[in-house]
Design an enzyme around this catalytic site. Sequence first.
Site, mmCIF file in Angstrom:
data_model
loop_
_atom_site.group_PDB
_atom_site.id
_atom_site.type_symbol
_atom_site.label_atom_id
_atom_site.label_comp_id
_atom_site.label_asym_id
_atom_site.label_seq_id
_atom_site.Cartn_x
_atom_site.Cartn_y
_atom_site.Cartn_z
ATOM 1 N N ASP A 202 0.917 -1.065 -0.095
ATOM 2 C CA ASP A 202 -0.136 -0.119 0.114
ATOM 3 C C ASP A 202 0.912 1.248 0.014
ATOM 4 O O ASP A 202 1.249 1.760 0.903
ATOM 5 C CB ASP A 202 -0.844 -0.061 1.148
ATOM 6 C CG ASP A 202 -1.845 1.025 1.116
ATOM 7 O OD1 ASP A 202 -1.846 2.244 0.357
ATOM 8 O OD2 ASP A 202 -3.059 1.073 1.931
ATOM 9 N N HIS A 207 0.422 8.023 3.885
ATOM 10 C CA HIS A 207 0.992 7.348 5.019
ATOM 11 C C HIS A 207 2.805 7.447 4.898
ATOM 12 O O HIS A 207 3.312 6.867 5.961
ATOM 13 C CB HIS A 207 0.849 5.833 4.789
ATOM 14 C CG HIS A 207 -0.542 5.429 4.539
ATOM 15 N ND1 HIS A 207 -1.579 5.591 5.638
ATOM 16 C CD2 HIS A 207 -1.402 4.884 3.698
ATOM 17 C CE1 HIS A 207 -2.858 5.502 5.297
ATOM 18 N NE2 HIS A 207 -2.636 4.822 4.127
#
Length: 305
Positions: A202, A207
């Site tokens: 991911d 993030h």
Amino acid sequence: MQPTQKEATPMPIDVEKVTSAPPVRAAAVWDEREVRLYHLALGAGVPETSSDELRYVFEGHEQGLQVLPTFGVVAGGTGGVGFQLFDLPGVDIDLAAALHGGQEITVHRPLPAAARATTITRVPAVYDKGTAAVIVQESTLLGEDGRPLITQRNQIFVRGEGGFGGDRGPSERLPAPDREPDRLLDLPTLRQQALLYRLAGDGNPLHADPATARRAGYDRPVLHGLCTFGMAVKAVTDRLLGGDATRIAACRTRFAGVFFPGETLRLRIWAASEGDEGGAGYRLTATAADRDDAPVLTDARLTTR
């Protein structure tokens, strides 16, 4: 001269088109290295001499390498089995408006530590929640023998795309029991944990990149919801299932709030019985202990065999 008819603006989500589209097949290939890396990203391996922890991260463990069922959502380095918003026919949305709202996994049989598998993904429903649309994606991960390993359903909330007159869908709320939890666990996280979890597939810059996080309204990058969910499933496995991940029949959660790397994830766990919704197993919630127990995971359940 007749006035020119103004062309209709295409809808960002064509419900009929996306739900009637044929399933998408894709390869999902992984080996022991990816499994070990995934478990390390959840915080496995502490302490590093514990046999209970080494079963997640050491391929030479006497009992073999154990694989948590939540690995199935990142199997093959795709970032999540079924997360194919880029390729869905009839879907043309701003991904900045899309939120991962919920996750559910049904375990048909234990995941192998290495496989050449296949995913079959479809969209069985798009729900109208008024202020948002919810795209339900369902993926089945097939083993090399063609038999199912896991089936997962994820809910993608698309802000601002509701109000099209569609079905609101079923209520999937699962409130926590109205009593003190049977177990209270505090799980510390690393400040670099989101950077580790990104290596599982991911690569969303939310993030990792502070500028992207600020544009999304956060003062720094956030931890993946699927990472906090994986941590919770591992904790229940270790503390309450004797470390045996094969006892997990299903698990689910709703992602209720943001969690930052370096914070402490606080789990509240209640034992469930055969008569409870979902059968025997455990109910749980997760909060950010450092921020007055702000909700992180709600409506969560782990069903056991």
